[in-house]
Design a protein around this motif. Structure first.
Motif, mmCIF file in Angstrom:
data_model
loop_
_atom_site.group_PDB
_atom_site.id
_atom_site.type_symbol
_atom_site.label_atom_id
_atom_site.label_comp_id
_atom_site.label_asym_id
_atom_site.label_seq_id
_atom_site.Cartn_x
_atom_site.Cartn_y
_atom_site.Cartn_z
ATOM 1 N N PHE B 27 0.849 -1.195 0.000
ATOM 2 C CA PHE B 27 0.000 0.000 0.000
ATOM 3 C C PHE B 27 0.876 1.234 0.000
ATOM 4 O O PHE B 27 1.978 1.213 0.556
ATOM 5 N N ILE B 35 3.814 0.676 2.457
ATOM 6 C CA ILE B 35 3.502 -0.252 3.543
ATOM 7 C C ILE B 35 3.355 -1.643 2.940
ATOM 8 O O ILE B 35 2.474 -1.878 2.111
ATOM 9 N N SER B 57 -2.294 -8.417 15.184
ATOM 10 C CA SER B 57 -3.002 -7.329 14.512
ATOM 11 C C SER B 57 -2.084 -6.643 13.511
ATOM 12 O O SER B 57 -0.923 -6.378 13.810
ATOM 13 N N CYS B 59 -1.112 -7.952 10.583
ATOM 14 C CA CYS B 59 -0.266 -8.852 9.803
ATOM 15 C C CYS B 59 -0.825 -9.092 8.413
ATOM 16 O O CYS B 59 -0.254 -9.815 7.620
ATOM 17 N N LYS B 61 -4.236 -10.010 7.554
ATOM 18 C CA LYS B 61 -5.304 -11.008 7.394
ATOM 19 C C LYS B 61 -6.461 -10.440 6.575
ATOM 20 O O LYS B 61 -6.936 -11.061 5.626
ATOM 21 N N SER B 62 -6.889 -9.236 6.970
ATOM 22 C CA SER B 62 -7.990 -8.613 6.225
ATOM 23 C C SER B 62 -7.578 -8.339 4.789
ATOM 24 O O SER B 62 -8.364 -8.519 3.854
ATOM 25 N N GLN B 98 -15.097 -7.386 8.864
ATOM 26 C CA GLN B 98 -14.735 -7.252 10.274
ATOM 27 C C GLN B 98 -15.800 -6.447 11.026
ATOM 28 O O GLN B 98 -16.104 -6.722 12.165
HETATM 29 N N1 LIG Z 1 -6.125 0.694 2.306
HETATM 30 C C1 LIG Z 1 -4.934 0.679 2.958
HETATM 31 N N2 LIG Z 1 -4.046 1.660 2.783
HETATM 32 C C2 LIG Z 1 -2.870 1.665 3.417
HETATM 33 N N3 LIG Z 1 -2.473 0.703 4.266
HETATM 34 C C3 LIG Z 1 -3.309 -0.309 4.501
HETATM 35 C C4 LIG Z 1 -4.594 -0.375 3.870
HETATM 36 N N4 LIG Z 1 -5.203 -1.512 4.296
HETATM 37 C C5 LIG Z 1 -4.350 -2.101 5.138
HETATM 38 N N5 LIG Z 1 -3.211 -1.400 5.278
HETATM 39 C C6 LIG Z 1 -2.053 -1.759 6.090
HETATM 40 O O1 LIG Z 1 -1.775 -3.103 5.842
HETATM 41 C C7 LIG Z 1 -1.417 -3.776 7.043
HETATM 42 C C8 LIG Z 1 -2.299 -4.986 7.235
HETATM 43 O O2 LIG Z 1 -3.624 -4.566 7.460
HETATM 44 P P1 LIG Z 1 -4.790 -5.601 7.707
HETATM 45 O O3 LIG Z 1 -6.028 -4.816 7.892
HETATM 46 O O4 LIG Z 1 -4.789 -6.604 6.626
HETATM 47 O O5 LIG Z 1 -4.386 -6.271 9.089
HETATM 48 P P2 LIG Z 1 -5.125 -7.392 9.926
HETATM 49 O O6 LIG Z 1 -4.247 -8.557 10.008
HETATM 50 O O7 LIG Z 1 -6.474 -7.612 9.373
HETATM 51 O O8 LIG Z 1 -5.241 -6.708 11.370
HETATM 52 P P3 LIG Z 1 -6.392 -6.840 12.445
HETATM 53 O O9 LIG Z 1 -6.227 -8.162 13.107
HETATM 54 O O10 LIG Z 1 -6.121 -5.711 13.389
HETATM 55 O O11 LIG Z 1 -7.687 -6.701 11.741
HETATM 56 C C9 LIG Z 1 -1.532 -2.750 8.161
HETATM 57 O O12 LIG Z 1 -0.247 -2.308 8.469
HETATM 58 C C10 LIG Z 1 -2.330 -1.633 7.555
HETATM 59 O O13 LIG Z 1 -1.898 -0.402 8.064
#
Ligand SMILES: Nc1ncnc2c1ncn2[C@@H]1O[C@H](COP(=O)(O)OP(=O)(O)OP(=O)(O)O)[C@@H](O)[C@H]1O
Ligand SMILES: [Mg+2]
Lengths: 284, 266
Positions: B27, B35, B57, B59, B61-62, B98
């Motif tokens: 990203f 990122i 959190s 990592c 997943k989403s 989520q």
């Molecule tokens: N649209 C976006 N723009 C910029 N960075 C993003 C975007 N979506 C996610 N990120 C970054 O990507 C990384 C992973 O995000 P993600 O939401 O996939 O984490 P996650 O594993 O789902 O966390 P959680 O368990 O808290 O939901 C994070 O560092 C987040 O800041």
């Protein structure tokens, strides 16, 4: 769709046991009072104070007529006054309708892409920086001395907050909801109709309320510049002949018109979009 | 992908395998900083497999689910379903986000029916299917309520019903039980397993609960953060159907301990 509803879950959460007691009724009257009785009582008190001051200090009628005099003079010319009221109402409604017709597509365009927004936003702001009173005589020359320039001025005064409200509403849809709709393969039109517009409804109604209030102002400005009818015209002619009570009467009718139209917009919101107005959270 | 035999999917035989090959997602933030949300992810998910993603959190997943959903595209590598790259959302995917993301202006029933109505797939029995799902989720009697009249957990359950209403072949679930209390959560997880056994589908399930992951999954993917990578994929060798009694078993404990060790280092 079958309408098998669920009475089990719709029990109200208020303490049911108190529903018949005197205290309950008193409290209901108190709540009603806060909404209706309180403003009405304040208003009547003000009228009485006004009447009292005019009588005791012997204020001349061309400075400030007493409410009773305003009422008598206006009532005695009621058929004429009513004709002027209808004329203004028509201008207001035409200008308001035009504002809606133009603001909706304009709002969609403003939010459709950054380029479109950059192209037309400055123009919109420009229309607002022009003093409408100065513009009105020019419009009369361009459009002729008829209804058109008045409707145009009304539109110019009223549409801006509506466009801004529509654009703000369409853009404040949470990214989550947009993703949800995209995940079901919606196209842009579906996204607009099924997600963005419904989400923007409360915003749009805020804009409509501002627009209807401003439309009354706009119509009067238009009538001041060019008209042979309308409450604005009535105010001008009566002041020219020092008929102050009639001018005051026209002013009162204008504010009643504004209040009623404003309330009608609010009622329309509550009737057609109950979920929109039910979510208002007051600060206290 | 040269060399991979692509199997054409037929209606009778639903072949829905997912292949993620060296996928990455970078990203760009407002200030131009990059990122790395996912880096070099390779994962093959078989048809009708139940796979969980766990990890700290942030990592990714989403992000992984959104790649699978076709909502975003990988910046490197490939994400394929049935041998075709995922370029846009697919009709046969259901997603539980989520957040509940219910539409506040629609009743719960209409919210659940939203996928069918927006994809123009309403059938005479659709409403009954939606009502049955709601009853299954413990929301019978709330069909005509609006989302803000429901608790957070109830909203999330309605969102699960919405993801299931078109009986998708792939179900992507992002912490679907996050807003539920412990008891409802256990109930819902067994219910999901039951639905999955009855109408098999490929499920990718994000959770923060290690026991939930082990209880439900065929495999658990453990991820690490910054950049998001797969640390290890753990097979859960426990027979189905599973109940909470398997939590006492040796295999269960071994899997759970391994995952906990990978995530916390203890
Ligand atoms: N649209 C976006 N723009 C910029 N960075 C993003 C975007 N979506 C996610 N990120 C970054 O990507 C990384 C992973 O995000 P993600 O939401 O996939 O984490 P996650 O594993 O789902 O966390 P959680 O368990 O808290 O939901 C994070 O560092 C987040 O800041
Ligand atoms: Mg997440």
């Amino acid at each position: 769709m079958t309408s098998k509803n669920a009475p089990s879950a719709s029990a109200t959460s208020s303490p049911a046991s108190e529903k018949s007691g005197l205290a309950y009724h008193l409290r209901r009257i108190w709540y009603l009072g806060q909404d209706v009785v309180l403003p009405v009582a304040t208003f009547i008190a003000l009228l009485i104070l006004w009447e009292f001051c005019v009588k005791t200090f012997d204020i001349p009628v061309y400075l400030l007529p007493a409410p009773s005099v305003i009422y008598e003079e206006t009532a005695s010319e009621w058929s004429i006054v009513w004709g002027h009221t209808v004329a203004t109402l028509i201008t207001v409604l035409l200008g308001f309708g035009l504002s809606i017709l133009i603001s909706l597509p304009l709002g969609f365009a403003l939010t459709s892409s950054r380029h479109v927004s950059n192209a037309i936003y400055p123009l919109l702001v420009l229309t607002q920086s022009i003093p409408k009173v100065a513009l009105a005589p020019i419009l009369v020359i361009a459009m002729g001395a008829n209804e058109l320039p008045r409707v145009a001025v009304t539109f110019l005064v009223a549409f801006f907050p509506l466009v801004i409200a529509i654009a703000t509403g369409l853009l404040s849809v949470p990214a989550d909801l947009i993703e949800l709709s995209r995940s079901y393969k919606t196209n842009r039109v579906q996204e607009l109709l099924r997600i963005r517009i419904p989400y923007a409804i409360p915003f749009i109604f805020s804009g409509l309320k501002a627009a209807i209030a401003l439309a009354v102002v706009g119509a009067v400005v238009g009538e001041f510049v060019t008209s042979d009818r309308g409450l604005g015209y009535l105010i001008q002619t009566s002041t020219a002949f020092f008929r102050m009570p009639l001018a005051f009467g026209a002013m009162v009718l204008l504010s009643i018109m504004g209040i009623v139209l404003f309330q009608l917009v609010g009622i329309a919101e509550r009737v057609f979009f109950p979920w929109s107005s039910s979510k208002q959270v007051f600060a206290s | 992908m040269p060399g991979r035999a692509t199997t054409p999917s037929t209606e009778a035989q639903r072949v829905t395998s997912i292949n993620i090959t060296n996928a990455s997602k970078v990203f760009e933030s407002w200030d131009g900083e990059e990122i790395v949300a996912l880096e070099d992810i390779s994962l093959d998910i078989k048809e009708n497999e139940f796979v969980s993603l766990v990890g700290p959190s942030g990592c990714g997943k989403s992000t992984m689910l959104r790649l699978l959903a076709g909502l975003i595209l990988p910046t490197g590598g490939a994400v394929e379903i049935d041998g075709t790259p995922v370029k846009e959302p697919r009709k046969d995917t259901g997603i539980v986000f989520q957040q509940a993301t219910l539409l506040p202006w629609k009743t719960i029933l209409d919210n659940v029916l939203f996928p069918l109505s927006v994809m123009k797939e309403m059938k005479p029995d659709s409403e009954q299917i939606a009502r049955d799902l709601l009853i299954l989720a413990g929301l019978g009697g709330f069909e005509k309520k609006y989302p803000d009249e429901l608790s957070g957990g109830m909203q999330q359950r309605a969102a699960i019903c919405r993801a299931l209403v078109h009986d998708p072949e792939i179900l992507l679930m992002d912490e679907p039980f996050g807003a539920l209390d412990a008891l409802t959560r256990e109930e819902m997880s067994l219910e999901l397993l039951r639905i999955w056994t009855e109408r098999p589908k490929t499920i990718v399930f994000v959770t923060h609960s290690i026991t939930e992951a082990v209880l439900m999954s065929d495999r658990v993917v453990v991820m690490s953060a910054r950049p998001g990578r797969i640390m290890e994929i753990i097979d859960v060798p426990i027979d189905r159907p599973r109940t909470f009694e398997v939590e006492a078993s040796n295999d269960f404990q071994k899997c759970a301990q391994r995952i906990r060790y990978l995530i916390t280092g203890k």
